[in-house]
Design a protein around this motif. Sequence first.
Motif, mmCIF file in Angstrom:
data_model
loop_
_atom_site.group_PDB
_atom_site.id
_atom_site.type_symbol
_atom_site.label_atom_id
_atom_site.label_comp_id
_atom_site.label_asym_id
_atom_site.label_seq_id
_atom_site.Cartn_x
_atom_site.Cartn_y
_atom_site.Cartn_z
ATOM 1 N N GLY A 79 -6.488 -2.353 -66.610
ATOM 2 C CA GLY A 79 -5.988 -1.026 -66.839
ATOM 3 C C GLY A 79 -6.936 0.106 -66.409
ATOM 4 O O GLY A 79 -6.322 1.327 -65.912
ATOM 5 N N ASP A 80 -8.167 0.097 -67.049
ATOM 6 C CA ASP A 80 -9.039 1.011 -66.751
ATOM 7 C C ASP A 80 -9.454 1.392 -64.945
ATOM 8 O O ASP A 80 -9.456 2.570 -64.747
ATOM 9 C CB ASP A 80 -10.416 0.933 -67.307
ATOM 10 N N ARG A 135 -6.203 2.970 -63.770
ATOM 11 C CA ARG A 135 -6.187 4.435 -63.860
ATOM 12 C C ARG A 135 -7.373 5.292 -63.146
ATOM 13 O O ARG A 135 -6.958 6.370 -62.586
ATOM 14 C CB ARG A 135 -6.805 4.765 -65.344
ATOM 15 N N GLU A 175 6.013 3.609 -62.191
ATOM 16 C CA GLU A 175 5.726 2.815 -63.307
ATOM 17 C C GLU A 175 4.944 1.586 -62.598
ATOM 18 O O GLU A 175 5.296 1.136 -61.724
ATOM 19 C CB GLU A 175 6.782 2.077 -63.967
ATOM 20 N N LEU A 214 1.262 1.983 -67.585
ATOM 21 C CA LEU A 214 0.593 2.958 -66.940
ATOM 22 C C LEU A 214 1.565 3.456 -65.696
ATOM 23 O O LEU A 214 2.523 2.918 -65.082
ATOM 24 C CB LEU A 214 -0.293 2.006 -65.959
ATOM 25 N N ARG A 215 1.608 4.824 -65.378
ATOM 26 C CA ARG A 215 2.244 5.440 -64.258
ATOM 27 C C ARG A 215 1.340 6.117 -63.385
ATOM 28 O O ARG A 215 0.168 6.503 -63.878
ATOM 29 C CB ARG A 215 3.548 6.024 -64.902
ATOM 30 N N THR A 216 1.851 6.593 -62.194
ATOM 31 C CA THR A 216 1.154 7.462 -61.230
ATOM 32 C C THR A 216 0.838 8.835 -61.747
ATOM 33 O O THR A 216 -0.160 9.462 -61.365
ATOM 34 C CB THR A 216 1.654 7.296 -59.952
ATOM 35 N N THR A 276 1.412 11.878 -64.823
ATOM 36 C CA THR A 276 1.907 12.371 -66.306
ATOM 37 C C THR A 276 2.276 13.812 -66.333
ATOM 38 O O THR A 276 2.543 14.255 -67.322
ATOM 39 C CB THR A 276 0.855 11.737 -67.228
#
Length: 379
Positions: free
Chosen positions: A7-8, A11, A25, A30-32, A34
């Motif tokens: 996940g990191d 990101r 999504e 996680l999403r592209t 925010t």
Amino acid sequence: MSERLTGDEIRARVERLGPWFHCIELGGGLRTKTESAIGEPVEHPRPTWEKVTACLPKEMAGRSLLDVGCNAGFYAVELKRRGAGRVLGVDSQRNLVRQALFVRDVLGLDIEYRRMSVYDLDPRELGQFDVTLALGLVYHCKHLVLALERLYAVTRELLVLETAIYPPEKSPGSFTYEVGGLRPLLHPLAYVENPGEAKEAIYNWFLPGVEALCALARNVGFDEVEVFPATQTDRTILACRKREPYPDSRSITYLAAALTLEEGTSRCQAGEVLRFRVRAENTGLARWLRAGEAETDRGAVHLVAHVFGEGGEEPVSWYHAGAYLPADVAPGESVSVEIAMRAPDVPGGYRLEFDMVSEHLAWFEDLGSEVIRHPLRVE
């Protein structure tokens, strides 16, 4: 890639590839993006997608899809998840293609992406697609009619256009007006003045009124155009449909040929009957229609020979001889045509020119194709 990246790591890649215009999504919360990039809703383009779905076939399973100006690939992802077969997204901006490839790999989806302009679309290279999307695209096109012709050519059944339009409250509406002795219907279309350094893929160029956009879609060849009003009054959605994948030779926009002389003499006797064989390749995007019993069939394609004096530009005999096609000729196909003619009665040097014609509509040479020029010495 989703199995290899944490996940990191995802990101971090999202951050490096930013800024993002599409909110997609990626799984695991996680999403592209925010936050808004240029004032659009954070969830963009989901609100647009919810309107566009009304235009799409209820069953997408196995259908091919082309997303033109795909950005980070939101629509391609959504339709692949709905079971679409071949999915291709194209965009002219390098970083947007990189974003789309990253999203595809994270989600593990079979989607193809290419860096390509709308003007590069060619069914002979890409094939045709059951459904083509051009969402938020046409007002970025400096060459608007050419862009619509390219979209028409690669679409097999349905093109969905979503676009900003001429501000309705400023529009004078459609009206008739005399132009060149005729009174055609004129439709509002606004030109957006840009600074000299404007980049086509970023700035806006034209804001067509709804009626102007419908007329453009019909004029490039679409058989049916249906308007789906968007929630905002300054945008609209069009569903443009085709009855056949390719037009026929009654549509001169897509006519082109490559001609090769396969057989024929350069010397003859006055009045002698001559026979030439010409190979004609349909290099355009319209199916050539063979003439029926009547030679006046509108749009029927013929091979024609003209006779000129040697070095002259005035024809000695225009449409000196003609020959039917043996059958209809589809785009990409070739056909060998034999044409018979009588040599001029006056001895001397001549030049034969072989060209194709769509009967009562246009000579292929006038549409940009090359004719065959062949010398003939009459004894």
